[in-house]
Design a protein around this motif. Structure first.
Motif, PDB file in Angstrom:
ATOM      1  N   PHE A  81      35.104  44.307   6.814  1.00 53.41           N
ATOM      2  CA  PHE A  81      34.766  44.160   8.348  1.00 53.41           C
ATOM      3  C   PHE A  81      34.679  42.793   9.025  1.00 53.41           C
ATOM      4  O   PHE A  81      34.148  41.844   7.837  1.00 53.41           O
ATOM      5  CB  PHE A  81      33.980  45.211   9.093  1.00 53.41           C
ATOM      6  CG  PHE A  81      32.419  45.041   8.171  1.00 53.41           C
ATOM      7  CD1 PHE A  81      31.583  44.192   8.764  1.00 53.41           C
ATOM      8  CD2 PHE A  81      32.254  45.660   7.111  1.00 53.41           C
ATOM      9  CE1 PHE A  81      30.386  43.973   8.200  1.00 53.41           C
ATOM     10  CE2 PHE A  81      30.845  45.620   6.438  1.00 53.41           C
ATOM     11  CZ  PHE A  81      29.966  44.597   7.190  1.00 53.41           C
ATOM     12  N   HIS A  82      34.988  42.349   9.953  1.00 57.90           N
ATOM     13  CA  HIS A  82      34.462  41.391  10.713  1.00 57.90           C
ATOM     14  C   HIS A  82      33.223  41.246  10.771  1.00 57.90           C
ATOM     15  O   HIS A  82      32.442  42.134  11.420  1.00 57.90           O
ATOM     16  CB  HIS A  82      35.244  40.909  11.858  1.00 57.90           C
ATOM     17  CG  HIS A  82      37.030  40.683  11.731  1.00 57.90           C
ATOM     18  ND1 HIS A  82      37.424  39.342  11.550  1.00 57.90           N
ATOM     19  CD2 HIS A  82      37.935  41.581  11.639  1.00 57.90           C
ATOM     20  CE1 HIS A  82      38.727  39.565  11.581  1.00 57.90           C
ATOM     21  NE2 HIS A  82      39.065  40.818  11.511  1.00 57.90           N
ATOM     22  N   HIS A  83      32.425  39.837  10.227  1.00 60.04           N
ATOM     23  CA  HIS A  83      31.144  39.861  10.282  1.00 60.04           C
ATOM     24  C   HIS A  83      30.858  38.481  10.801  1.00 60.04           C
ATOM     25  O   HIS A  83      30.998  37.386  10.065  1.00 60.04           O
ATOM     26  CB  HIS A  83      30.334  40.376   9.235  1.00 60.04           C
ATOM     27  CG  HIS A  83      28.897  40.074   8.908  1.00 60.04           C
ATOM     28  ND1 HIS A  83      28.316  40.881   9.691  1.00 60.04           N
ATOM     29  CD2 HIS A  83      28.234  39.670   8.060  1.00 60.04           C
ATOM     30  CE1 HIS A  83      26.915  40.677   9.502  1.00 60.04           C
ATOM     31  NE2 HIS A  83      26.804  39.763   8.248  1.00 60.04           N
ATOM     32  N   ARG A  84      29.949  38.253  12.001  1.00 60.69           N
ATOM     33  CA  ARG A  84      29.483  37.044  12.167  1.00 60.69           C
ATOM     34  C   ARG A  84      31.059  36.097  12.317  1.00 60.69           C
ATOM     35  O   ARG A  84      31.858  36.236  12.905  1.00 60.69           O
ATOM     36  CB  ARG A  84      28.549  36.344  11.420  1.00 60.69           C
ATOM     37  CG  ARG A  84      27.243  37.024  11.638  1.00 60.69           C
ATOM     38  CD  ARG A  84      26.068  36.307  11.173  1.00 60.69           C
ATOM     39  NE  ARG A  84      24.991  37.086  10.991  1.00 60.69           N
ATOM     40  CZ  ARG A  84      24.450  37.610  10.099  1.00 60.69           C
ATOM     41  NH1 ARG A  84      24.806  37.482   8.904  1.00 60.69           N
ATOM     42  NH2 ARG A  84      23.325  38.189  10.133  1.00 60.69           N
ATOM     43  N   VAL A 143      33.763  48.323  15.222  1.00 66.70           N
ATOM     44  CA  VAL A 143      32.878  47.195  14.736  1.00 66.70           C
ATOM     45  C   VAL A 143      32.580  46.651  15.785  1.00 66.70           C
ATOM     46  O   VAL A 143      33.360  46.067  16.612  1.00 66.70           O
ATOM     47  CB  VAL A 143      34.135  46.367  13.896  1.00 66.70           C
ATOM     48  CG1 VAL A 143      32.954  44.962  13.103  1.00 66.70           C
ATOM     49  CG2 VAL A 143      34.272  47.271  12.557  1.00 66.70           C
ATOM     50  N   ARG A 144      31.270  46.436  15.873  1.00 74.81           N
ATOM     51  CA  ARG A 144      30.524  45.766  17.019  1.00 74.81           C
ATOM     52  C   ARG A 144      29.466  44.534  16.683  1.00 74.81           C
ATOM     53  O   ARG A 144      28.599  44.637  15.800  1.00 74.81           O
ATOM     54  CB  ARG A 144      29.764  46.919  17.721  1.00 74.81           C
ATOM     55  CG  ARG A 144      30.694  47.817  18.439  1.00 74.81           C
ATOM     56  CD  ARG A 144      29.957  49.008  19.072  1.00 74.81           C
ATOM     57  NE  ARG A 144      30.497  49.976  19.290  1.00 74.81           N
ATOM     58  CZ  ARG A 144      30.273  51.003  20.223  1.00 74.81           C
ATOM     59  NH1 ARG A 144      29.190  51.245  20.834  1.00 74.81           N
ATOM     60  NH2 ARG A 144      30.842  52.186  20.203  1.00 74.81           N
ATOM     61  N   ALA A 145      29.582  43.415  17.186  1.00 74.00           N
ATOM     62  CA  ALA A 145      29.170  42.482  17.036  1.00 74.00           C
ATOM     63  C   ALA A 145      27.641  42.502  17.701  1.00 74.00           C
ATOM     64  O   ALA A 145      27.708  42.993  18.912  1.00 74.00           O
ATOM     65  CB  ALA A 145      29.551  41.123  17.431  1.00 74.00           C
ATOM     66  N   GLY A 149      23.828  40.331  13.718  1.00 73.66           N
ATOM     67  CA  GLY A 149      24.567  41.113  12.873  1.00 73.66           C
ATOM     68  C   GLY A 149      25.915  41.642  13.081  1.00 73.66           C
ATOM     69  O   GLY A 149      26.498  41.554  14.372  1.00 73.66           O
ATOM     70  N   THR A 150      26.109  42.831  12.405  1.00 72.24           N
ATOM     71  CA  THR A 150      27.259  43.820  12.792  1.00 72.24           C
ATOM     72  C   THR A 150      26.965  45.318  12.678  1.00 72.24           C
ATOM     73  O   THR A 150      26.348  45.582  11.867  1.00 72.24           O
ATOM     74  CB  THR A 150      28.467  43.325  12.070  1.00 72.24           C
ATOM     75  OG1 THR A 150      28.766  41.896  11.936  1.00 72.24           O
ATOM     76  CG2 THR A 150      29.538  44.174  12.507  1.00 72.24           C
ATOM     77  N   LEU A 160      27.218  51.854   9.712  1.00 73.37           N
ATOM     78  CA  LEU A 160      26.408  50.888   8.986  1.00 73.37           C
ATOM     79  C   LEU A 160      25.980  49.714   9.701  1.00 73.37           C
ATOM     80  O   LEU A 160      26.552  49.216  10.662  1.00 73.37           O
ATOM     81  CB  LEU A 160      27.524  50.160   7.800  1.00 73.37           C
ATOM     82  CG  LEU A 160      27.069  48.899   7.202  1.00 73.37           C
ATOM     83  CD1 LEU A 160      26.153  49.057   6.262  1.00 73.37           C
ATOM     84  CD2 LEU A 160      28.271  48.260   6.397  1.00 73.37           C
ATOM     85  N   ILE A 161      24.712  49.105   9.314  1.00 73.95           N
ATOM     86  CA  ILE A 161      24.140  47.899  10.169  1.00 73.95           C
ATOM     87  C   ILE A 161      23.878  46.949   9.267  1.00 73.95           C
ATOM     88  O   ILE A 161      23.017  47.228   8.385  1.00 73.95           O
ATOM     89  CB  ILE A 161      22.923  48.446  10.999  1.00 73.95           C
ATOM     90  CG1 ILE A 161      23.201  49.766  12.037  1.00 73.95           C
ATOM     91  CG2 ILE A 161      22.412  47.433  11.852  1.00 73.95           C
ATOM     92  CD1 ILE A 161      21.972  50.404  12.564  1.00 73.95           C
ATOM     93  N   ALA A 162      24.339  45.769   9.638  1.00 75.20           N
ATOM     94  CA  ALA A 162      24.026  44.593   8.640  1.00 75.20           C
ATOM     95  C   ALA A 162      23.520  43.443   9.509  1.00 75.20           C
ATOM     96  O   ALA A 162      24.168  42.871  10.251  1.00 75.20           O
ATOM     97  CB  ALA A 162      25.282  44.226   8.017  1.00 75.20           C
ATOM     98  N   VAL A 163      22.333  43.337   9.449  1.00 73.18           N
ATOM     99  CA  VAL A 163      21.621  42.234  10.127  1.00 73.18           C
ATOM    100  C   VAL A 163      20.431  41.632   9.400  1.00 73.18           C
ATOM    101  O   VAL A 163      20.241  42.040   8.354  1.00 73.18           O
ATOM    102  CB  VAL A 163      20.779  43.100  11.386  1.00 73.18           C
ATOM    103  CG1 VAL A 163      21.531  43.827  12.259  1.00 73.18           C
ATOM    104  CG2 VAL A 163      19.893  44.152  10.827  1.00 73.18           C
ATOM    105  N   ALA A 164      19.846  40.510  10.159  1.00 72.23           N
ATOM    106  CA  ALA A 164      18.896  39.764   9.608  1.00 72.23           C
ATOM    107  C   ALA A 164      17.526  40.544   9.429  1.00 72.23           C
ATOM    108  O   ALA A 164      17.444  41.660  10.124  1.00 72.23           O
ATOM    109  CB  ALA A 164      18.757  38.267  10.579  1.00 72.23           C
TER     110      ALA A 164
END
Length: 326
Positions: A81-84, A143-145, A149-150, A160-164
């Protein structure tokens, strides 16, 4: 305990095979890892490495895909997925040390940086997951910025949550009173029920993509052109060389099967190795459910058992069709 939080306790939820899944659960995906690809050649580089069509992936979409060796055997299955400012490439942590160097092998010739991310990976599951995503993040698309993160929609009851780290801790603290906290075994259960394949260290370089049903989950493009292992994948489709598929099986067991374990099948009065466990989940009442790679020409009433055990296992229906496998 979670690998990133010293306060909250993410542990396996005690579920029987008859229990409903929690309406809302926050899952610590510590068994998963994220690779990031950044740079102006990221799209073209990845397009030549993997089975899915990277070039057509829009900012609001994610896709499953596989990274194979030259013989078409899978090093990993991932969600892209697009991420940052680039791509996020989610895969099992157990194969990171061997697969990441292979993915990076030819990157020196392209303007792309490929590294393992330090982002915290969380899952939000259940019938209330969409409601919480809307409340906490807003936005549109699968997919949401989001801040640092995303958020990626995996299915109707999973994000799925990918964050600092700071944002992960803030979100977990906010949801701790309304969501069940779970380790990644709950995510495993969802993947098995939806027959979503994966590659762990024990099954790395064992299967070609069609042997884990990747054509049935839109993880292979047969129009995109060349990529590593493409010749084998094409032959499996057009010449019917693939003789295996992935199935859901269920049975009783004292211990949860592990990736790479053998599943035996009955042949007359004897038992022989029939397949390989891909992933498994054990309920609190000794029932278990698993994904297994098996020959794709077995009779529907074939009987199975785990190697060294007596309890009989049986196949369950898949949530998608394999009719286009050949």
């Amino acid at each position: 305990m979670s690998t990133w939080s010293n306060v909250l306790n993410f542990k396996k939820i005690a579920l029987t095979a008859q229990d409903s899944l929690p309406e809302l659960a926050l899952v610590d995906l510590a068994d998963w890892g994220l690779i990031t690809l950044i740079g102006e050649d990221k799209k073209s580089y990845l397009q030549g490495q993997v089975t899915c069509d990277v070039a057509t992936l829009t900012a609001d979409q994610s896709t499953l895909g596989a990274h194979c060796d030259a013989k078409g055997k899978m090093r990993t299955i991932f969600r892209l997925f697009h991420h940052r400012d680039g791509y996020g490439f989610l895969q099992r942590q157990s194969i990171m040390a061997t697969q990441l160097p292979e993915l990076k092998k030819y990157a020196i010739f392209s303007k792309v940086d490929i590294e393992q991310s330090n982002d915290v990976l969380l899952g939000l599951t259940g019938s209330k997951a969409n409601e919480v995503i809307e409340r906490e993040f807003g936005g549109e698309g699968d997919v949401r910025a989001i801040t640092a993160g995303t958020a990626v929609k995996v299915d109707e009851q999973r994000w799925l949550i990918a964050v600092a780290t700071a944002q992960a801790e803030a979100l977990a603290g906010k949801l701790a009173t309304e969501a069940v906290l779970s380790d990644s075994t709950l995510w495993d259960l969802y993947d098995i029920q939806h027959a979503i394949p994966r590659v762990d260290a024990a099954t790395e370089l064992e299967f070609i993509p069609q042997a884990m049903n990747l054509q049935a989950v839109d993880a292979i493009s047969f129009k995109k052109g060349c990529y590593t292992g493409q010749e084998t994948v094409a032959r499996a489709k057009y010449r019917g060389i693939n003789k295996r598929a992935m199935y859901i099986v269920s049975g009783n067991t004292e211990h949860c099967p592990q990736p790479g374990d053998a599943l035996e099948r009955s042949v007359g009065e004897n038992w022989r190795k029939g397949g390989t466990i891909i992933s498994a989940y054990k309920f609190a009442d000794s029932q278990a459910i698993a994904l297994v790679g098996l020959p794709n020409d077995l009779d529907e009433d074939s009987q199975f058992r785990l190697a060294g055990q007596d309890a009989s296992w049986h196949k369950l229906p898949l949530p998608y069709s394999l009719e286009d496998d050949q």
